[in-house]
Write a protein that holds these residues in place. Sequence first.
Motif, mmCIF file in Angstrom:
data_model
loop_
_atom_site.group_PDB
_atom_site.id
_atom_site.type_symbol
_atom_site.label_atom_id
_atom_site.label_comp_id
_atom_site.label_asym_id
_atom_site.label_seq_id
_atom_site.Cartn_x
_atom_site.Cartn_y
_atom_site.Cartn_z
ATOM 1 N N CYS A 29 0.810 -1.217 0.000
ATOM 2 C CA CYS A 29 0.000 0.000 0.000
ATOM 3 C C CYS A 29 0.844 1.268 0.000
ATOM 4 C CB CYS A 29 -0.930 0.011 1.213
ATOM 5 S SG CYS A 29 -2.196 -1.264 1.154
ATOM 6 N N SER A 30 2.140 1.110 0.066
ATOM 7 C CA SER A 30 3.026 2.266 0.166
ATOM 8 C C SER A 30 3.507 2.726 -1.212
ATOM 9 C CB SER A 30 4.249 1.926 1.032
ATOM 10 O OG SER A 30 5.156 1.112 0.307
ATOM 11 N N GLN A 31 4.176 3.868 -1.212
ATOM 12 C CA GLN A 31 4.756 4.413 -2.438
ATOM 13 C C GLN A 31 5.878 3.540 -2.981
ATOM 14 O OE1 GLN A 31 6.292 8.209 -1.218
ATOM 15 N NE2 GLN A 31 7.954 7.326 -0.018
ATOM 16 N N TYR A 32 6.451 2.706 -2.125
ATOM 17 C CA TYR A 32 7.602 1.897 -2.526
ATOM 18 C C TYR A 32 7.239 0.732 -3.444
ATOM 19 C CZ TYR A 32 9.581 4.639 1.202
ATOM 20 O OH TYR A 32 9.964 5.696 1.984
ATOM 21 N N SER A 33 5.960 0.421 -3.543
ATOM 22 C CA SER A 33 5.552 -0.657 -4.445
ATOM 23 C C SER A 33 4.818 -0.110 -5.669
ATOM 24 C CB SER A 33 4.657 -1.656 -3.712
ATOM 25 O OG SER A 33 3.402 -1.056 -3.405
ATOM 26 N N GLY A 34 4.970 1.172 -5.926
ATOM 27 C CA GLY A 34 4.246 1.828 -7.011
ATOM 28 C C GLY A 34 4.491 1.263 -8.399
ATOM 29 N N PHE A 35 5.616 0.631 -8.612
ATOM 30 C CA PHE A 35 5.950 0.084 -9.932
ATOM 31 C C PHE A 35 5.672 -1.415 -9.996
ATOM 32 C CE2 PHE A 35 9.041 -0.715 -13.498
ATOM 33 C CZ PHE A 35 8.391 0.083 -14.424
ATOM 34 N N MET A 36 5.059 -1.938 -8.941
ATOM 35 C CA MET A 36 4.773 -3.369 -8.862
ATOM 36 C C MET A 36 3.289 -3.584 -9.138
ATOM 37 S SD MET A 36 5.130 -5.621 -5.413
ATOM 38 C CE MET A 36 6.487 -6.715 -5.534
ATOM 39 N N THR A 37 2.986 -4.428 -10.095
ATOM 40 C CA THR A 37 1.589 -4.745 -10.374
ATOM 41 C C THR A 37 1.483 -6.141 -10.983
ATOM 42 O OG1 THR A 37 -0.472 -3.945 -11.360
ATOM 43 C CG2 THR A 37 1.524 -3.701 -12.688
ATOM 44 N N GLY A 38 0.350 -6.752 -10.775
ATOM 45 C CA GLY A 38 0.092 -8.071 -11.340
ATOM 46 C C GLY A 38 0.848 -9.199 -10.669
ATOM 47 N N GLN A 39 1.250 -8.992 -9.426
ATOM 48 C CA GLN A 39 2.049 -9.998 -8.725
ATOM 49 C C GLN A 39 1.206 -10.784 -7.722
ATOM 50 O OE1 GLN A 39 5.260 -10.513 -9.756
ATOM 51 N NE2 GLN A 39 4.512 -9.051 -11.248
ATOM 52 N N SER A 40 1.520 -12.040 -7.591
ATOM 53 C CA SER A 40 0.947 -12.898 -6.549
ATOM 54 C C SER A 40 2.097 -13.249 -5.617
ATOM 55 C CB SER A 40 0.354 -14.170 -7.152
ATOM 56 O OG SER A 40 -0.729 -13.845 -7.996
ATOM 57 N N ILE A 41 2.034 -12.743 -4.397
ATOM 58 C CA ILE A 41 3.137 -12.896 -3.458
ATOM 59 C C ILE A 41 2.780 -13.970 -2.435
ATOM 60 C CG2 ILE A 41 4.602 -11.711 -1.786
ATOM 61 C CD1 ILE A 41 3.728 -9.092 -3.334
ATOM 62 N N LEU A 42 3.568 -15.023 -2.435
ATOM 63 C CA LEU A 42 3.364 -16.149 -1.528
ATOM 64 C C LEU A 42 4.106 -15.884 -0.226
ATOM 65 C CD1 LEU A 42 2.236 -19.037 -1.229
ATOM 66 C CD2 LEU A 42 4.349 -19.857 -2.269
ATOM 67 N N ILE A 43 3.377 -15.894 0.885
ATOM 68 C CA ILE A 43 3.976 -15.705 2.204
ATOM 69 C C ILE A 43 3.526 -16.889 3.063
ATOM 70 C CG2 ILE A 43 2.135 -14.079 2.822
ATOM 71 C CD1 ILE A 43 4.194 -12.727 4.718
ATOM 72 N N ASP A 44 4.384 -17.919 3.091
ATOM 73 C CA ASP A 44 3.968 -19.168 3.739
ATOM 74 C C ASP A 44 5.104 -19.922 4.426
ATOM 75 O OD1 ASP A 44 5.425 -20.195 1.646
ATOM 76 O OD2 ASP A 44 3.847 -21.530 0.939
ATOM 77 N N GLY A 45 6.242 -19.291 4.611
ATOM 78 C CA GLY A 45 7.356 -19.970 5.276
ATOM 79 C C GLY A 45 7.903 -21.159 4.500
ATOM 80 N N GLY A 46 7.547 -21.222 3.224
ATOM 81 C CA GLY A 46 7.991 -22.328 2.395
ATOM 82 C C GLY A 46 7.025 -23.504 2.362
ATOM 83 N N ALA A 47 5.895 -23.390 3.058
ATOM 84 C CA ALA A 47 4.945 -24.503 3.163
ATOM 85 C C ALA A 47 4.363 -24.888 1.807
ATOM 86 C CB ALA A 47 3.822 -24.165 4.135
ATOM 87 N N ASN A 48 3.966 -23.906 1.015
ATOM 88 C CA ASN A 48 3.439 -24.140 -0.323
ATOM 89 C C ASN A 48 2.426 -25.291 -0.363
ATOM 90 O OD1 ASN A 48 3.129 -23.546 -2.996
ATOM 91 N ND2 ASN A 48 4.935 -24.676 -3.661
ATOM 92 N N LEU A 49 1.455 -25.208 0.516
ATOM 93 C CA LEU A 49 0.334 -26.152 0.590
ATOM 94 C C LEU A 49 0.751 -27.590 0.921
ATOM 95 C CD1 LEU A 49 -1.725 -24.869 -2.468
ATOM 96 C CD2 LEU A 49 -2.004 -24.242 -0.084
ATOM 97 N N THR A 50 1.793 -27.743 1.729
ATOM 98 C CA THR A 50 2.242 -29.092 2.079
ATOM 99 C C THR A 50 1.588 -29.621 3.343
ATOM 100 O OG1 THR A 50 4.128 -28.212 3.306
ATOM 101 C CG2 THR A 50 4.496 -28.801 0.987
ATOM 102 N N ILE A 51 0.861 -28.779 4.083
ATOM 103 C CA ILE A 51 0.264 -29.278 5.332
ATOM 104 C C ILE A 51 -1.207 -29.512 5.174
ATOM 105 C CG2 ILE A 51 2.030 -28.257 6.770
ATOM 106 C CD1 ILE A 51 0.036 -26.103 7.526
#
Length: 83
Positions: free
Chosen positions: A61-83
């Motif tokens: 939501c900040s100005q620092y991501s202003g050039f970022m769009t269309g991204q899917s950011i995975l935040i899962d500690g590396g789990a990637n649906l393994t549990i």
Amino acid sequence: ITANSILMGPFDTPGINSVWTERAKSQSISFTDLSKIALNKIPAKRLGKVEECSYLCAFLCSQYSGFMTGQSILIDGGANLTI
């Protein structure tokens, strides 16, 4: 217009505790045993902290991501649906 998505993995919330409680019951094992099994499948060996996702949201939501769009950011500690 920027459009990004956050793909959340297992976080330390009442919701996951509820899911794991039901899963433990259905598998006839203790919550503690199921938790150990699940956490061992996560490369980070822990659940995410809610604050960690909040920081990512703040960044997006900040100005620092202003050039970022269309991204899917995975935040899962590396789990990637393994549990």
